[in-house]
Design an enzyme around this catalytic site. Structure first.
Site, PDB file in Angstrom:
ATOM      1  N   LYS A 163       0.841  -1.204   0.000  1.00 49.49           N
ATOM      2  CA  LYS A 163       0.000   0.000   0.000  1.00 49.49           C
ATOM      3  C   LYS A 163       0.880   1.260   0.000  1.00 49.49           C
ATOM      4  CE  LYS A 163      -0.035   1.443   4.609  1.00 49.49           C
ATOM      5  NZ  LYS A 163       1.234   0.830   4.961  1.00 49.49           N
TER       6      LYS A 163
ATOM      7  N   GLU B 129       8.787   4.955   3.041  1.00 50.38           N
ATOM      8  CA  GLU B 129       8.734   3.492   2.915  1.00 50.38           C
ATOM      9  C   GLU B 129       8.314   3.036   1.530  1.00 50.38           C
ATOM     10  OE1 GLU B 129       5.951   3.537   6.109  1.00 50.38           O
ATOM     11  OE2 GLU B 129       7.164   2.150   7.284  1.00 50.38           O
TER      12      GLU B 129
END
Lengths: 354, 354
Positions: free
Chosen positions: B199, B296
């Site tokens: 995600k 990330e």
């Protein structure tokens, strides 16, 4: 190249002029009796009054009195009328349809059929087709994350065209698809239209989570919104399959995609935000009514809940599996307190769908 | 009531103090060598320096040198360490584990295992369990739309705890679940963790759509964002099932829910926005590095693409079915022009998953 008539010169109808004209089709835009000023402006070469943006010059415009001429010889007729007026306008349109003409529709929502049952809009159209044209007019329904103005701006967009007649869907896809207006096709009309209608209903809940920010402590509730988003998808899946649809549109452009878009901005979210920030539902709705703002999600919550209860009566779903819809109904139609209701909702919803 | 040790006093680790303490557990918070100032502040009764918010007084705090005391007698040990440091810290933690202790983890992402393969974090933990404890330490992985600060604020939140040992997941659920911090359980660790990692990757794409607004014409690209959101879900479904997972977490809190939240704000979106607004990926990454911001999603795009190519080599998926991931890789790692790439992407993606 096809001849395409768009019925309704509002936001979405006129936006479709862009990809359809870019593809070299002959495009005709018919204005409803409420669209006279829009047609006036377009004929004068001015911006579209709703979008404040010019349409491509090639479009032919027609006043409401000119429906016959607008439809004459068309290959595709696209309904772009508000959901409450759709049936009435289509009753005029059918007078000019010929066998083999494709009827598209960008209108979304529920309405009462001739028997007084709450149904999705495809039924509203189908029941108005004269006997002599039955099975000779394929319908194509448009859904997916698509703000009209962005179609005019030629922003990259992906939508779904749904028809039980896949060839009709592909014909309309061929007519409309450009480099930036992309079209997927599906035969699952039920699930596509259920999502198109219910995403407005569930979006009111997403708006509430945004509105909670405006309460005393000023805390963002993005966790709450993410959870409500997920549960909305789960409930659309339950409703769509109970109606006989499949899951693909729910997790595709008509469901997940359009719910994401609708949760970003717009009138449904705005109603939710007003309630989330502390107004009761009656106050929020009265306020928006005063300002002349129609919110599709509000009736969709009622209609969706009625449909769900009917499906439950028929043994096709268990109403307890829809705690979010039930909660939204109680907040919107029974003035249940929004914050407490959402907190309780999340307790019920977590784990309820697995 | 359980004894629970949280390893890592950063944003998420310290946020979990709230529901765990509210439930009457004995909660211990261990700070890594980088967390000394945080532990100092908490011991002095000050706000947590990251959240600017106080933790509940009952929490016991431990410096990095006190890991043995922090873990001694614990029922549950929760890893809340950045993904790159997770393996190293867990190598220390295993020294103090006893059979039957549950290990939870809120860390998400990919890393290299001892053989140099890119794997999801559960593998990083598992390969560090000593022989004598093998099969005696159940792991529970936390995913779902959950910003740490909102857990501290006690905003209604729903998350998923995943474990191949469902009893362990339920034990941790029992320890953590409150009226506002709601926990669902699943046995599908693979799909849950794949979504938790990816995600972030796909969110960089959503951010680009937001950034396009800042280009010359100033057009919103909400249609584009809605489409990219949908295609991200479709590709997470392909990746998760190729790895052996199921669809439920993809369309549930770890996938759809967390992607919705991550697309609202945060560093992954910010990187995408910078690229969408006109910076090349190298410029945008260099700028964020200068500002000390770790994203990330950036390594996740590379790792995710490597995993996908490996799965393709094994015949478990067709790499052509992941045009969005491939496009994001090209934009982020090969400086492909973002706007043109997204336009081409949408052409490829529309209809690619059905």
């Amino acid at each position: 190249m096809a001849k395409i008539t768009i019925i309704g010169a509002g936001a979405m109808g006129s936006a479709l002029v862009m990809p359809l004209t870019r593809n070299g089709n002959e495009v005709r835009l018919w204005g409803s009796p409420l669209d006279d000023e829009i047609i006036d402006a377009l004929k004068a070469g001015e911006n579209h009054p709703k979008h404040k943006f010019p349409l491509l010059k090639d479009v032919k415009t027609f006043y409401s009195t000119q429906m016959k001429e607008a439809i004459d010889g068309a290959d595709i007729v696209i309904m772009a009328i508000t959901s409450d007026a759709l049936g009435d306008v289509f009753e005029q349109v059918v007078l000019y349809l010929q066998p083999g003409m494709i009827v598209g529709s960008v209108t979304k929502g529920f309405n009462s059929d001739h028997n007084g049952n709450i149904v999705l809009l495809p039924e509203i159209l189908k029941e108005r087709v004269p006997e002599v044209l039955k099975d000779k007019i394929p319908f194509v329904f448009v859904a997916g994350p698509c703000k009209a103005i962005e179609v005019l701006w030629e922003v990259p967009t992906s939508v779904t065209y749904a028809s039980t007649n896949i060839e009709a869907a592909k014909s309309m896809q061929k007519a409309a698809m450009t480099n930036v207006y992309r079209v997927d096709v599906t035969t699952d009309v039920i699930s596509t239209e259920l999502c198109a209608a219910m995403k407005n209903a569930y979006c009111v809940g997403l708006g509430m989570a945004e509105g909670f920010f405006k309460r005393e402590k000023g805390y963002l509730h993005k966790n709450t919104k993410g959870a409500l988003f997920t549960f909305a998808l789960s409930e659309m899946a339950i409703l769509a399959t109970a109606l006989g649809g499949t899951l693909a549109p729910v997790y595709g452009l008509p469901g997940a995609g359009d719910l994401e878009l609708t949760g970003e901005a717009g009138r449904n979210r705005m109603l939710g935000e007003a309630i989330g920030s502390g107004l009761s539902a009656s106050q929020a709705i009265a306020k928006m009514k005063d300002e002349g703002i129609t919110v599709e999600g509000y009736p969709a919550i009622n209609f969706g809940y009625l449909v769900a209860k009917e499906l439950a009566k028929q043994g096709k779903l268990q109403i307890e599996r829809l705690p979010l819809l039930k909660g939204l109904y109680e907040i919107l139609y029974e003035d249940a307190p929004a914050y407490k209701s959402v907190e309780l909702l999340l307790q019920e919803c977590t784990g309820a769908y697995s």
